[in-house]
Design a protein around this motif. Structure first.
Motif, PDB file in Angstrom:
ATOM      1  N   GLU A 164      59.174  40.704  24.945  1.00 13.85           N
ATOM      2  CA  GLU A 164      59.827  41.866  25.258  1.00 13.85           C
ATOM      3  C   GLU A 164      60.734  42.334  24.000  1.00 13.85           C
ATOM      4  O   GLU A 164      61.647  41.523  23.905  1.00 13.85           O
ATOM      5  CB  GLU A 164      60.233  41.961  26.492  1.00 13.85           C
ATOM      6  CG  GLU A 164      59.407  42.000  27.713  1.00 13.85           C
ATOM      7  CD  GLU A 164      59.902  42.184  28.919  1.00 13.85           C
ATOM      8  OE1 GLU A 164      61.139  42.207  28.927  1.00 13.85           O
ATOM      9  OE2 GLU A 164      59.378  42.327  30.080  1.00 13.85           O
ATOM     10  N   VAL A 165      60.375  43.381  23.362  1.00 16.72           N
ATOM     11  CA  VAL A 165      61.360  43.610  22.140  1.00 16.72           C
ATOM     12  C   VAL A 165      62.031  45.038  22.236  1.00 16.72           C
ATOM     13  O   VAL A 165      61.238  45.950  23.091  1.00 16.72           O
ATOM     14  CB  VAL A 165      60.650  43.384  20.857  1.00 16.72           C
ATOM     15  CG1 VAL A 165      60.428  41.930  20.769  1.00 16.72           C
ATOM     16  CG2 VAL A 165      59.314  44.267  20.698  1.00 16.72           C
ATOM     17  N   GLN A 166      63.052  45.361  21.758  1.00 13.39           N
ATOM     18  CA  GLN A 166      63.563  46.661  21.752  1.00 13.39           C
ATOM     19  C   GLN A 166      62.945  47.557  20.546  1.00 13.39           C
ATOM     20  O   GLN A 166      62.988  47.055  19.600  1.00 13.39           O
ATOM     21  CB  GLN A 166      65.088  46.608  21.731  1.00 13.39           C
ATOM     22  CG  GLN A 166      65.587  48.181  22.159  1.00 13.39           C
ATOM     23  CD  GLN A 166      67.404  48.122  22.113  1.00 13.39           C
ATOM     24  OE1 GLN A 166      67.707  46.790  22.312  1.00 13.39           O
ATOM     25  NE2 GLN A 166      67.646  49.147  21.796  1.00 13.39           N
ATOM     26  N   GLN A 167      62.138  48.685  20.916  1.00 19.52           N
ATOM     27  CA  GLN A 167      61.921  49.238  19.765  1.00 19.52           C
ATOM     28  C   GLN A 167      62.996  50.028  18.861  1.00 19.52           C
ATOM     29  O   GLN A 167      64.092  50.343  19.516  1.00 19.52           O
ATOM     30  CB  GLN A 167      61.159  50.573  20.390  1.00 19.52           C
ATOM     31  CG  GLN A 167      59.753  50.340  21.080  1.00 19.52           C
ATOM     32  CD  GLN A 167      59.047  51.454  21.759  1.00 19.52           C
ATOM     33  OE1 GLN A 167      59.665  52.476  21.998  1.00 19.52           O
ATOM     34  NE2 GLN A 167      57.736  51.313  21.745  1.00 19.52           N
ATOM     35  N   GLN A 168      62.779  49.610  17.649  1.00 16.71           N
ATOM     36  CA  GLN A 168      63.797  50.208  16.690  1.00 16.71           C
ATOM     37  C   GLN A 168      64.196  51.229  16.739  1.00 16.71           C
ATOM     38  O   GLN A 168      63.328  52.680  17.008  1.00 16.71           O
ATOM     39  CB  GLN A 168      63.545  49.729  15.475  1.00 16.71           C
ATOM     40  CG  GLN A 168      63.204  48.505  14.988  1.00 16.71           C
ATOM     41  CD  GLN A 168      62.622  48.066  13.820  1.00 16.71           C
ATOM     42  OE1 GLN A 168      61.997  48.791  13.111  1.00 16.71           O
ATOM     43  NE2 GLN A 168      63.060  46.863  13.189  1.00 16.71           N
ATOM     44  N   GLY A 169      65.600  52.045  17.160  1.00 15.33           N
ATOM     45  CA  GLY A 169      66.046  53.247  17.050  1.00 15.33           C
ATOM     46  C   GLY A 169      66.019  53.847  18.521  1.00 15.33           C
ATOM     47  O   GLY A 169      66.258  54.879  18.659  1.00 15.33           O
ATOM     48  N   THR A 170      65.538  53.101  19.519  1.00 16.77           N
ATOM     49  CA  THR A 170      65.504  53.691  20.851  1.00 16.77           C
ATOM     50  C   THR A 170      65.780  52.318  21.557  1.00 16.77           C
ATOM     51  O   THR A 170      66.138  51.287  21.279  1.00 16.77           O
ATOM     52  CB  THR A 170      64.041  53.886  21.454  1.00 16.77           C
ATOM     53  OG1 THR A 170      63.191  52.846  21.515  1.00 16.77           O
ATOM     54  CG2 THR A 170      63.825  55.154  20.179  1.00 16.77           C
TER      55      THR A 170
END
Length: 258
Positions: A85-91
């Motif tokens: 699970e990764v955080q979408q860049q910019g959000t």
């Protein structure tokens, strides 16, 4: 991004020029013996794999089919799809990222020169294999692999790993993982043949392809399309919802790079 692309383009250029073999002297000097001469396999072929991450759904069909085809002991894997699970860049949104992993069949494999009995070697077609009749199970190659793609087989007490299912390729079949891939995400073929599917895809997506840990200069022959750049080295990510447990009940995540 630029250094990753330059590294990848450099090795692709060597292949297209027909210079598939790289100087081995610098690698051999780092080990405890010379690299054994390449043998077996077709010298007119150079196998590689392209994994289109845009098509991977994380179903683990490749993991299971490989496990069955190669009679791998429980808790060990020749290939696995790690999920994160990764955080979408910019959000602040979270996304699941699939990362199929296997031996990278490096052009400059660090596992080869450290073997004290020359049991690990690269075939003439580029596939890295282990001669189980020579292997003494010392695990030097296991520790030398930067991709955690090797293990000691508890049944044979020798080093084990992905072989691109060389026995199937020689019979005109696809590797088990490629044949079973639901999304058609894995493409294997002869990179010296300009008409092969993998060669055409490499040419079409040359600027988009990435490899794992390019800074290691192992020159992996497994290429990823649709890769999140953060995953070329060890990322800050949490394991996904489908945990794959190893022989010691440890979750197999993104271990390499240690």
């Amino acid at each position: 991004m630029d250094h990753i692309r330059r590294s990848l383009l450099g090795q692709l250029a060597r292949l297209s020029a027909g210079a598939a073999l790289v100087p081995l002297s610098s690698v051999a000097s780092a080990g405890i013996n010379d690299q054994p001469p390449r043998r077996e396999g077709d010298p007119n072929k150079r196998y590689g794999m392209l994994i289109d991450l845009r098509q991977c759904i994380g179903c683990q069909a490749c993991t299971i089919s490989c496990h069955i085809e190669n009679d791998v002991p429980m808790g060990n894997f020749r290939t696995v799809v790690s999920q994160f699970e990764v955080q979408q860049q910019g959000t602040d949104n979270l996304a699941t990222f699939m990362l199929p992993r296997l031996c990278n069949h490096c052009e400059n494999p660090p596992c080869v020169p450290v073997c004290p009995v020359q049991a690990t070697y690269k075939r003439q077609d580029g596939i890295v294999v282990v001669d189980s009749d020579r292997c003494v199970g010392c695990a030097y190659c296991v520790n030398a692999c930067p991709y955690d793609a090797r293990f000691i087989n508890e049944k044979t007490q020798t080093a084990d790993k992905c072989t691109f299912c060389a026995h199937r390729l020689e019979a005109g079949l696809l590797p088990a993982c490629v044949e079973s891939c639901v999304g058609g995400a894995r493409i294997i073929g002869d990179m010296l043949n300009p008409d092969s599917e993998i060669s055409q895809l490499i040419e079409k997506h040359r600027d988009e392809l990435m490899v794992l840990q390019p800074e290691m200069n192992t020159l992996p022959q497994v290429f990823y399309l649709g890769m999140d750049e953060r995953f070329t080295t060890k990322p800050e990510a949490e394991p996904g919802i489908w945990d794959i447990l190893g022989a010691k009940d440890k979750e197999l995540g993104y271990e390499f790079g240690h």
